[in-house]
Design a protein around this motif. Structure first.
Motif, PDB file in Angstrom:
ATOM      1  N   LYS A 265      18.743 -14.013  23.735  1.00 56.66           N
ATOM      2  CA  LYS A 265      18.567 -15.421  24.101  1.00 56.66           C
ATOM      3  C   LYS A 265      17.310 -15.642  24.923  1.00 56.66           C
ATOM      4  O   LYS A 265      16.630 -16.663  24.782  1.00 56.66           O
ATOM      5  CB  LYS A 265      19.791 -15.890  24.893  1.00 56.66           C
ATOM      6  N   GLU A 266      16.981 -14.705  25.787  1.00 61.93           N
ATOM      7  CA  GLU A 266      15.869 -14.922  26.713  1.00 61.93           C
ATOM      8  C   GLU A 266      14.495 -14.581  26.130  1.00 61.93           C
ATOM      9  O   GLU A 266      13.492 -14.864  26.760  1.00 61.93           O
ATOM     10  CB  GLU A 266      16.087 -14.105  27.987  1.00 61.93           C
ATOM     11  N   ARG A 267      14.456 -13.989  24.942  1.00 63.36           N
ATOM     12  CA  ARG A 267      13.192 -13.476  24.423  1.00 63.36           C
ATOM     13  C   ARG A 267      12.889 -14.051  23.040  1.00 63.36           C
ATOM     14  O   ARG A 267      13.739 -14.055  22.156  1.00 63.36           O
ATOM     15  CB  ARG A 267      13.268 -11.952  24.338  1.00 63.36           C
ATOM     16  N   PHE A 268      11.654 -14.517  22.881  1.00 69.56           N
ATOM     17  CA  PHE A 268      11.234 -15.113  21.609  1.00 69.56           C
ATOM     18  C   PHE A 268       9.856 -14.576  21.288  1.00 69.56           C
ATOM     19  O   PHE A 268       8.903 -14.803  22.042  1.00 69.56           O
ATOM     20  CB  PHE A 268      11.204 -16.642  21.753  1.00 69.56           C
ATOM     21  N   SER A 269       9.751 -13.836  20.195  1.00 70.09           N
ATOM     22  CA  SER A 269       8.503 -13.162  19.854  1.00 70.09           C
ATOM     23  C   SER A 269       7.813 -13.858  18.696  1.00 70.09           C
ATOM     24  O   SER A 269       8.461 -14.261  17.725  1.00 70.09           O
ATOM     25  CB  SER A 269       8.788 -11.709  19.471  1.00 70.09           C
ATOM     26  N   LEU A 270       6.519 -13.962  18.794  1.00 72.74           N
ATOM     27  CA  LEU A 270       5.686 -14.490  17.708  1.00 72.74           C
ATOM     28  C   LEU A 270       4.930 -13.322  17.097  1.00 72.74           C
ATOM     29  O   LEU A 270       4.341 -12.519  17.823  1.00 72.74           O
ATOM     30  CB  LEU A 270       4.712 -15.536  18.248  1.00 72.74           C
ATOM     31  N   ILE A 271       4.963 -13.253  15.770  1.00 75.09           N
ATOM     32  CA  ILE A 271       4.353 -12.113  15.075  1.00 75.09           C
ATOM     33  C   ILE A 271       3.294 -12.630  14.111  1.00 75.09           C
ATOM     34  O   ILE A 271       3.556 -13.545  13.306  1.00 75.09           O
ATOM     35  CB  ILE A 271       5.425 -11.329  14.301  1.00 75.09           C
ATOM     36  N   LEU A 272       2.111 -12.054  14.219  1.00 71.35           N
ATOM     37  CA  LEU A 272       1.058 -12.305  13.246  1.00 71.35           C
ATOM     38  C   LEU A 272       1.040 -11.081  12.340  1.00 71.35           C
ATOM     39  O   LEU A 272       0.644  -9.990  12.756  1.00 71.35           O
ATOM     40  CB  LEU A 272      -0.295 -12.484  13.927  1.00 71.35           C
ATOM     41  N   GLU A 273       1.513 -11.243  11.119  1.00 70.25           N
ATOM     42  CA  GLU A 273       1.713 -10.091  10.236  1.00 70.25           C
ATOM     43  C   GLU A 273       0.394  -9.395   9.912  1.00 70.25           C
ATOM     44  O   GLU A 273       0.322  -8.170   9.845  1.00 70.25           O
ATOM     45  CB  GLU A 273       2.395 -10.539   8.949  1.00 70.25           C
ATOM     46  N   SER A 274      -0.653 -10.163   9.720  1.00 72.67           N
ATOM     47  CA  SER A 274      -1.978  -9.616   9.410  1.00 72.67           C
ATOM     48  C   SER A 274      -2.995 -10.592   9.999  1.00 72.67           C
ATOM     49  O   SER A 274      -3.330 -11.597   9.379  1.00 72.67           O
ATOM     50  CB  SER A 274      -2.149  -9.478   7.901  1.00 72.67           C
ATOM     51  N   ALA A 275      -3.430 -10.283  11.207  1.00 76.34           N
ATOM     52  CA  ALA A 275      -4.250 -11.242  11.953  1.00 76.34           C
ATOM     53  C   ALA A 275      -5.532 -11.602  11.203  1.00 76.34           C
ATOM     54  O   ALA A 275      -6.174 -10.752  10.575  1.00 76.34           O
ATOM     55  CB  ALA A 275      -4.590 -10.671  13.322  1.00 76.34           C
ATOM     56  N   SER A 276      -5.880 -12.867  11.311  1.00 73.64           N
ATOM     57  CA  SER A 276      -7.137 -13.342  10.720  1.00 73.64           C
ATOM     58  C   SER A 276      -7.930 -14.089  11.778  1.00 73.64           C
ATOM     59  O   SER A 276      -7.381 -14.538  12.794  1.00 73.64           O
ATOM     60  CB  SER A 276      -6.861 -14.254   9.521  1.00 73.64           C
ATOM     61  N   THR A 277      -9.226 -14.237  11.537  1.00 78.18           N
ATOM     62  CA  THR A 277     -10.093 -14.860  12.551  1.00 78.18           C
ATOM     63  C   THR A 277      -9.687 -16.303  12.835  1.00 78.18           C
ATOM     64  O   THR A 277      -9.882 -16.785  13.961  1.00 78.18           O
ATOM     65  CB  THR A 277     -11.563 -14.804  12.114  1.00 78.18           C
ATOM     66  N   ASN A 278      -9.101 -16.986  11.854  1.00 79.79           N
ATOM     67  CA  ASN A 278      -8.694 -18.374  12.112  1.00 79.79           C
ATOM     68  C   ASN A 278      -7.420 -18.475  12.951  1.00 79.79           C
ATOM     69  O   ASN A 278      -6.943 -19.585  13.237  1.00 79.79           O
ATOM     70  CB  ASN A 278      -8.570 -19.183  10.817  1.00 79.79           C
TER      71      ASN A 278
END
Lengths: 113, 113
Positions: A71-84
């Protein structure tokens, strides 16, 4: 006082890397949100979550995913980072009841090279 | 859909000048309205809010009145200080805490001594 913390203030990654941005809140809030902030565009909603293991797409979910195992943790994942995806990322949380006052973390400034 | 339009900046004022930042909205139903402030290098903080028509939110000398007839929520302060230099965001949400905020693009205020 509500505290929302984000794992990093500044992050530099290379194109194609998998990137994890972590957010933790300490007030037992049901709802958590990820925004990105860009000059001239304001804040745009990427994903949000009403409860553990639940997620909803925001306005600009493409290229991102999220995880909420606790409940206290929310992660954002960029699967394959891009410059934009170079941007400031802001996490927020709110109680389920009452008008939607959100509490924000300090932000993570991500640079993708 | 819901949207918020706020005056574009940057706004530059001398200390003790009167401040107005205009905000108008488009929404279905009866949204709650917010002003958030972002000081340099920090996340967003709630400045004030109003949850129904004719409500006046106030904090730190700032005020805004929820005007349903003109769909507006303009931010005002009678005498600005250098420490008020920040970016100000107008936002709206639905009645429940799990409704995401919709933000305006932000107005940068610089106050010079």
């Amino acid at each position: 006082d509500v505290k929302v913390t984000q794992s990093s203030r500044y992050l530099v990654k290379r194109t194609g890397e998998k990137v994890f941005l972590e957010c933790v809140q300490d007030m037992d809030h049901e709802n958590m949100f990820w925004y990105r902030q860009d000059p001239g565009l304001g804040l745009r909603l990427i994903y949000f979550s009403y409860d553990v293991k639940m997620k909803e797409k925001g306005d600009i979910p493409e290229g991102y995913s999220v995880s909420r195992e606790k409940k206290e943790r929310f992660s954002l994942i960029l699967e394959s980072a891009s410059t934009n995806q170079t941007s400031m990322y802001l996490c927020a949380s709110s109680l389920d009841r009452g008008p939607g006052t959100q509490y924000f973390g300090p932000g993570t400034r991500l640079l993708v090279l | 859909g819901n949207s918020v339009t706020q005056m574009e900046g940057p706004v530059t004022l001398s200390e003790e000048a009167f401040l107005t930042i205009n905000c108008t909205y488009t929404a279905t139903g009866y949204p709650s309205l917010f002003w958030y402030v972002q000081y340099p290098g920090e996340g967003l903080q709630l400045l004030l809010k109003a949850t129904k028509a004719d409500d006046k939110g106030s904090n730190k000398g700032f005020e805004a009145t929820y005007r349903k007839e003109t769909t507006s929520f303009h931010l005002e302060k009678g005498s600005v200080q250098v420490s008020d230099s920040a970016v100000y965001f107008c936002a709206l949400s639905g009645r429940s805490g799990n409704t995401p905020l919709v933000f305006g693009k932000g107005t940068r205020l610089s106050v010079i001594a």
